[in-house]
Design a protein around this motif. Structure first.
Motif, mmCIF file in Angstrom:
data_model
loop_
_atom_site.group_PDB
_atom_site.id
_atom_site.type_symbol
_atom_site.label_atom_id
_atom_site.label_comp_id
_atom_site.label_asym_id
_atom_site.label_seq_id
_atom_site.Cartn_x
_atom_site.Cartn_y
_atom_site.Cartn_z
ATOM 1 N N ILE A 50 12.888 4.348 -1.383
ATOM 2 C CA ILE A 50 12.696 3.236 -2.315
ATOM 3 C C ILE A 50 11.424 2.484 -1.935
ATOM 4 N N TYR A 51 10.493 2.390 -2.877
ATOM 5 C CA TYR A 51 9.291 1.581 -2.688
ATOM 6 C C TYR A 51 9.498 0.243 -3.403
ATOM 7 N N ASN A 52 9.053 -0.819 -2.756
ATOM 8 C CA ASN A 52 9.217 -2.147 -3.342
ATOM 9 C C ASN A 52 7.979 -2.967 -2.981
ATOM 10 N N ASN A 53 7.364 -3.593 -3.970
ATOM 11 C CA ASN A 53 6.190 -4.420 -3.656
ATOM 12 C C ASN A 53 6.585 -5.808 -3.152
ATOM 13 N N PHE A 54 7.909 -6.057 -3.103
ATOM 14 C CA PHE A 54 8.473 -7.265 -2.502
ATOM 15 C C PHE A 54 7.943 -8.568 -3.083
ATOM 16 N N GLU A 55 7.543 -8.503 -4.335
ATOM 17 C CA GLU A 55 7.209 -9.734 -5.045
ATOM 18 C C GLU A 55 8.517 -10.401 -5.468
ATOM 19 N N ASN A 56 8.589 -11.682 -5.276
ATOM 20 C CA ASN A 56 9.805 -12.406 -5.663
ATOM 21 C C ASN A 56 9.790 -12.802 -7.137
ATOM 22 N N ASN A 57 8.656 -12.551 -7.766
ATOM 23 C CA ASN A 57 8.502 -12.965 -9.159
ATOM 24 C C ASN A 57 9.278 -12.054 -10.108
ATOM 25 N N VAL A 58 9.631 -12.589 -11.242
ATOM 26 C CA VAL A 58 10.179 -11.786 -12.325
ATOM 27 C C VAL A 58 9.006 -11.442 -13.258
ATOM 28 N N PRO A 59 9.129 -10.407 -14.066
ATOM 29 C CA PRO A 59 10.330 -9.584 -14.219
ATOM 30 C C PRO A 59 10.456 -8.527 -13.125
ATOM 31 N N LYS A 60 11.691 -8.091 -12.893
ATOM 32 C CA LYS A 60 11.943 -6.988 -11.984
ATOM 33 C C LYS A 60 11.847 -5.684 -12.780
ATOM 34 N N LYS A 61 11.230 -4.676 -12.155
ATOM 35 C CA LYS A 61 10.950 -3.424 -12.867
ATOM 36 C C LYS A 61 11.373 -2.248 -12.002
ATOM 37 N N LEU A 62 12.242 -1.407 -12.553
ATOM 38 C CA LEU A 62 12.778 -0.274 -11.807
ATOM 39 C C LEU A 62 12.334 1.034 -12.448
ATOM 40 N N PHE A 63 11.710 1.904 -11.636
ATOM 41 C CA PHE A 63 11.223 3.207 -12.073
ATOM 42 C C PHE A 63 11.979 4.289 -11.303
ATOM 43 N N LEU A 64 12.585 5.226 -12.032
ATOM 44 C CA LEU A 64 13.407 6.260 -11.394
ATOM 45 C C LEU A 64 13.030 7.657 -11.859
ATOM 46 N N ALA A 65 13.083 8.619 -10.938
ATOM 47 C CA ALA A 65 12.957 10.036 -11.287
ATOM 48 C C ALA A 65 13.970 10.815 -10.458
ATOM 49 N N ASN B 263 2.724 9.210 -7.092
ATOM 50 C CA ASN B 263 1.336 8.881 -7.434
ATOM 51 C C ASN B 263 1.219 7.492 -8.049
ATOM 52 N N LEU B 264 2.243 7.085 -8.796
ATOM 53 C CA LEU B 264 2.265 5.711 -9.324
ATOM 54 C C LEU B 264 2.267 4.719 -8.169
ATOM 55 N N GLN B 265 3.086 4.993 -7.169
ATOM 56 C CA GLN B 265 3.159 4.124 -6.001
ATOM 57 C C GLN B 265 1.822 4.043 -5.272
ATOM 58 N N LYS B 266 1.148 5.199 -5.137
ATOM 59 C CA LYS B 266 -0.142 5.231 -4.440
ATOM 60 C C LYS B 266 -1.185 4.375 -5.153
ATOM 61 N N ASN B 267 -1.053 4.253 -6.468
ATOM 62 C CA ASN B 267 -2.063 3.554 -7.259
ATOM 63 C C ASN B 267 -1.720 2.087 -7.517
ATOM 64 N N ILE B 268 -0.532 1.668 -7.094
ATOM 65 C CA ILE B 268 -0.069 0.326 -7.473
ATOM 66 C C ILE B 268 -0.963 -0.775 -6.886
ATOM 67 N N SER B 269 -1.571 -0.515 -5.743
ATOM 68 C CA SER B 269 -2.435 -1.527 -5.128
ATOM 69 C C SER B 269 -3.697 -1.770 -5.953
ATOM 70 N N ASN B 270 -4.020 -0.827 -6.845
ATOM 71 C CA ASN B 270 -5.199 -0.977 -7.710
ATOM 72 C C ASN B 270 -4.872 -1.684 -9.019
ATOM 73 N N LEU B 271 -3.603 -2.001 -9.201
ATOM 74 C CA LEU B 271 -3.160 -2.635 -10.442
ATOM 75 C C LEU B 271 -2.783 -4.093 -10.188
ATOM 76 N N LYS B 272 -2.939 -4.901 -11.195
ATOM 77 C CA LYS B 272 -2.482 -6.294 -11.094
ATOM 78 C C LYS B 272 -1.034 -6.337 -11.558
ATOM 79 N N ALA B 273 -0.154 -5.927 -10.653
ATOM 80 C CA ALA B 273 1.267 -5.803 -10.990
ATOM 81 C C ALA B 273 1.849 -7.152 -11.365
ATOM 82 N N SER B 274 2.637 -7.136 -12.411
ATOM 83 C CA SER B 274 3.338 -8.342 -12.837
ATOM 84 C C SER B 274 4.799 -8.208 -12.451
ATOM 85 N N GLY B 275 5.228 -9.014 -11.487
ATOM 86 C CA GLY B 275 6.632 -9.009 -11.106
ATOM 87 C C GLY B 275 6.961 -8.091 -9.945
ATOM 88 N N ASN B 276 8.249 -7.900 -9.738
ATOM 89 C CA ASN B 276 8.793 -7.109 -8.631
ATOM 90 C C ASN B 276 8.967 -5.661 -9.084
#
Length: 203
Positions: free
Chosen positions: A3-18, A34-47
């Motif tokens: 389980i990867y988690n960016n540990f943001e306390n903000n909402v919305p919470k977003k769950l991706f499963l495969a 690959n989504l996880q590897k690229n998440i640091s390049n994105l301005k993620a909104s929420g957890n």
């Protein structure tokens, strides 16, 4: 289960499963890695919570079948939803060439009791999640199933990642739906019409 988690306390919470059932993980899990590897390049909104492989290999039960939610993987899925209570939920599945017509033809209504998937482009299919599971969410939550053609995963991976990144970037359901309509207007309109025709929540 990883389980990867960016540990943001903000909402919305977003769950991706495969890797939801069967041997799908060998086709779909790398997409979420690959989504996880690229998440640091994105301005993620929420957890953002990413589970690349719910199960490596298992007996296949459709998520439309109530028995699925009695299996080890089905119980694990329900526990994840209960734990994180996500407002965005994405399931990544895969399918074979012979299954394309069963997934996309209107006769799916007669066979499965739900509308068909809509082809966004290159065989990447979109629909909401199983009605059984959709009941675990609020109507204002965004829930999407993406079916990936297992014989050309590498060819369509960029397209799938773009859709998932829409989810990571969007602040709410309306913003996500707007992104889908802007990118795939014809397919989104068809999917919305099908949902309305059968009195189901659109995504």
């Amino acid at each position: 289960m990883k389980i990867y988690n960016n540990f943001e306390n903000n909402v919305p919470k977003k769950l991706f499963l495969a890797g939801i059932h069967g041997n799908e993980s060998k086709y779909t899990s790398q997409i979420l890695e690959n989504l996880q590897k690229n998440i640091s390049n994105l301005k993620a909104s929420g957890n953002v919570i990413i589970v690349p492989e719910l199960v490596k290999d298992s007996k296949y039960y459709s998520t439309l079948n109530p028995k699925y939610y009695e299996t080890e993987e089905g119980i694990s899925l329900l526990k994840l939803i209960e734990k994180y209570n996500p407002e965005f939920y994405f399931e990544i599945h895969s399918y074979s060439k012979k299954s394309y017509s069963n997934l996309t033809e209107l006769k799916r209504v007669d066979l499965k009791g739900i509308p068909p998937f809509v082809d966004l482009n290159k065989g990447v299919l979109m629909a909401s999640i199983s009605p059984i599971l959709r009941e675990k969410f609020k109507e204002t939550d965004f829930c999407m199933t993406i079916e990936v053609p297992n014989w050309k995963v590498l060819e369509v991976e960029k397209q799938v990642l773009e859709i998932l990144e829409f989810g990571i970037l969007s602040k709410n359901r309306n913003e996500m739906i707007e992104k889908i309509f802007n990118k795939y207007p014809k397919a989104a309109k068809t999917a919305k019409w099908l949902a309305d025709e059968f009195n189901l929540t659109f995504l």
